[in-house]
Design a protein around this motif. Sequence first.
Motif, PDB file in Angstrom:
ATOM      1  N   PRO A 127       0.823  -1.220   0.000  1.00  0.00           N
ATOM      2  CA  PRO A 127       0.000   0.000   0.000  1.00  0.00           C
ATOM      3  C   PRO A 127       0.852   1.263   0.000  1.00  0.00           C
ATOM      4  N   GLN A 128       2.084   1.178   0.525  1.00  0.00           N
ATOM      5  CA  GLN A 128       2.955   2.371   0.514  1.00  0.00           C
ATOM      6  C   GLN A 128       3.241   2.803  -0.925  1.00  0.00           C
TER       7      GLN A 128
ATOM      8  N   THR B 169      -0.090   4.134  -2.578  1.00  0.00           N
ATOM      9  CA  THR B 169      -0.504   5.447  -2.081  1.00  0.00           C
ATOM     10  C   THR B 169       0.348   6.549  -2.712  1.00  0.00           C
ATOM     11  N   ALA B 170       1.644   6.334  -2.707  1.00  0.00           N
ATOM     12  CA  ALA B 170       2.536   7.358  -3.249  1.00  0.00           C
ATOM     13  C   ALA B 170       2.338   7.499  -4.761  1.00  0.00           C
TER      14      ALA B 170
ATOM     15  N   ALA C 113      -0.767   9.400  -5.426  1.00  0.00           N
ATOM     16  CA  ALA C 113      -0.566  10.841  -5.181  1.00  0.00           C
ATOM     17  C   ALA C 113       0.145  11.464  -6.378  1.00  0.00           C
TER      18      ALA C 113
END
Lengths: 454, 445
Positions: B24-25, B28-29, B32
Amino acid sequence: MRELKISPGGVRGVVGSGLTPELTVDFACAFATWCGGEAVAVARDTRRSSEMIRAAVVAGLLSGGCEVIDLGVGSSPLASFAARELGAGGGIAITGSHNDARWNALKFFGPDGLLLNAVAGEELLDVYHAAAYRLAPAEAMLPPAAAPEVEERYLEHLLAALDGEAIRARGFRVAVDFCNGSCAPLAARFLAALRCELVPLNDEPSGEFAHLPAPTAANMRQLATLTRYLGADLGAAVNVDGDRIGFVTAEGRPLSEEYALPLAALNRMERRPGLVVTNHSTSRMVEAVAARYGQQVQRTPVGEGYVVDCGVAEEAVLAGEGSGGVAILPATMTFDALLTLGVVLETLATTGAGLAELVAQLPAFAVRKSELACPPDLVYRCVEAFRDRHAAEAPDTSDGVRVAWPDGWLHVRASNTEPLLRVIAEADTAERADAIHEAALTFARRVAFGHEGG
Amino acid sequence: MPEALSLKIGATGVRGVVGESLTPQVVTAYAAAFGTYCGAGPIVVGTDTRPSGEMLKQAAISGLLSVGCAPVDLGIAPSPVLQHFVRASGAFGGVSVTSGHQPPEWNALRFFGPSGIVLRPNQAAELTDLYHQGAYPRVPAEAIAGVRRDETATARHRETVLRHVNVERIRGRRFKLVADCANGAGSSATRELLEALGCDLVMLNAEPGAEPPAKHLGELAEAVRTGGANLGFAQDPDADRVALVDESGEMLDEGCTVALCVRHGLRRWGGPVVVNVATSRMIDDLAAEAGAEVVRTKVGESHVVEAMLARGAAIGGEENGGVIAAAINPCRDSFVAMALVLEALADEGGTLSDMRATMPVYAVARTVLEFQPREVPPAMRRLQRLYEGNVTSLLDGVTAAWPDRWLQARPSSTQPVVRVSAEADTAAAAEALLHEAAECLQPPR
């Protein structure tokens, strides 16, 4: 400066500059790892940013193999209760609580419903710092599941802790300001079950706060007016996530948030006497109430994690702080505004007194609080300087510096949640409180900024 | 494959193994970065039926919200439906969490621009740059938007498809069909579309999220044969491609779907036709028949769609069953393909095997050769030298053609493998050509 505060009790920051989804995902992954991939109950407050934080939390928890119990918009005490009641591995409340709308935070609860204490919080931080997160295989992931029955059981649990018959017999009219937070629907059902008439204020769960969320006298002006004009028996201001509460008398007098704990103590000492736990910064009013019943007050560092943890360990009957957060032990494992409202109503019902009469039973100490915006490095320099300044007066240094005299006390400490130095003084008279407070502020400014101006 | 190589960030989006590299890291990035690239407006998100879809979608939603985008959540939605919705709703972009036919531990994010078209390679490179720079302008709390759910995407897509085909004529045939949806995201949309086209329908493997059956195509053929159906559709789990089974239960080569739709599309709309370099020469024969030009592109939806829009082509596709009708929905769309096949059958009046019999026939042989990454370029150079006088294109790997046979070999963009296909008049000739090329690419050591 990046406005972010990572502490054992949780992660708090200004959304965008400090609290980002990436950081949130990391902490959710760390929490999933800490609780071994067991189920986690997740509630969020009504803030605009809470949906974003929730998405990041859900992603992190699912990635760590947790089943997500989705409480939707719900209070922090509900998240705590759900973690305990459902036998989950823990709970997360997404809420900036008493901070203004720019902020948000994660509050972490353990399987016992307690906020992570210093030890458990350190374990969580260790996982976060090592960034070695549990990664579940893809095929094991389940979509988040709602748990509507938990709310029902939570309400039953609150009502079971109260003398409902006595309260119902009185038919109170209660004005409550919800600050557009997560508590309004639950509170409406709670008060209906107690046959109280609810006069709601700011009950739209919009996240657009009508005023600052902390239940201080200054934030209760609108509520005070409403309470008096509508002839309510009392007014209550509930924090955005339902952990803190402040009161207004029927005459429309807003009480300092310091009154929540001693008012609850009047009830507990009468019905179930025992130990009270509070922090070093809280008014001595609670000692006066406890002493009247021959009971002790134990002081801890500031923070719900410390006071409730100590309260549970010492089998206390009440734990709370001067901020308006009160835990009725052992009924709840967390600060709970609704249950605090319930016990105050119970006292009004069983004694027949009005709130102003209860207040009159409490000693009238003068409290002075202020906060000095201060970068973190200077905050700790200030605390050090106070330690030296009062070295001869045997200060308690477990949380900043606390000095006690026969007629008052001073507590200076770094905020857990913001880059602030907090200065709190209490004394028997207003003059003495002013003197202690002013002298401390002047000293702090000189240490921090090299001059005495504001 | 070693763990370090299971994460692929590049032209096709972000792919990886959940529980290993696709965390998920990362998502998510990357979301973004994508929100920053598209601007603060509506971004459509959806997933296929994989269990990890929800986790990755939530990660993407969080990243999008943090940079001021307003996610529109379609829930489980096939890519062509999502891509159509991006365009129809005027969104700024789209993210599809889907990994097509890959094993269940894999998942991927595909990114679409404002018209629902998959990002072109240069756009994807810019997005990856943004991700590597890692500085996304976050919006303050008061500017964060909400997530909107939308349940209308499938119906809107269906209306578009129905508007572009002769519904009355198709309904008039009352086709008896078996549709196998591989338990994918397109299951219910397929049922609704085919029912709207008046088909008498048997659905197989139409439970989204259930385990995809291992060898389900035999089941489909059997159901067509025993049920006396006119034809069968085998949709892939992502609903961008479809293969055909004729009334006798015979599975047609997947290139046939594109060929049938291209012939029909050229009759309806005229040329040119755009296909990638690996698509059968059947297309050249069909285009010659219709007097239309063939435009060849590199392999990949973005290349084909880009050329279609640039050349004003109405019909095109890729050899693996991905039909693109730019006027209806400019992406690989199995629903469009099914509707066009039915319309062609309705126009021509015969059976699917009749129609197949009127098409040019080539024997096809295919193989996939594994290499160490550094061995690929010299192998391709050897092949180019071997066929020097007959190389017709170096656009994507090597394409060589003779009057009676054709060869295409290209390195995969995501794995150290070379895909080779050969076409000839007979199976033996195709196999011989494939063998010759493989020997050249991988000489005996």
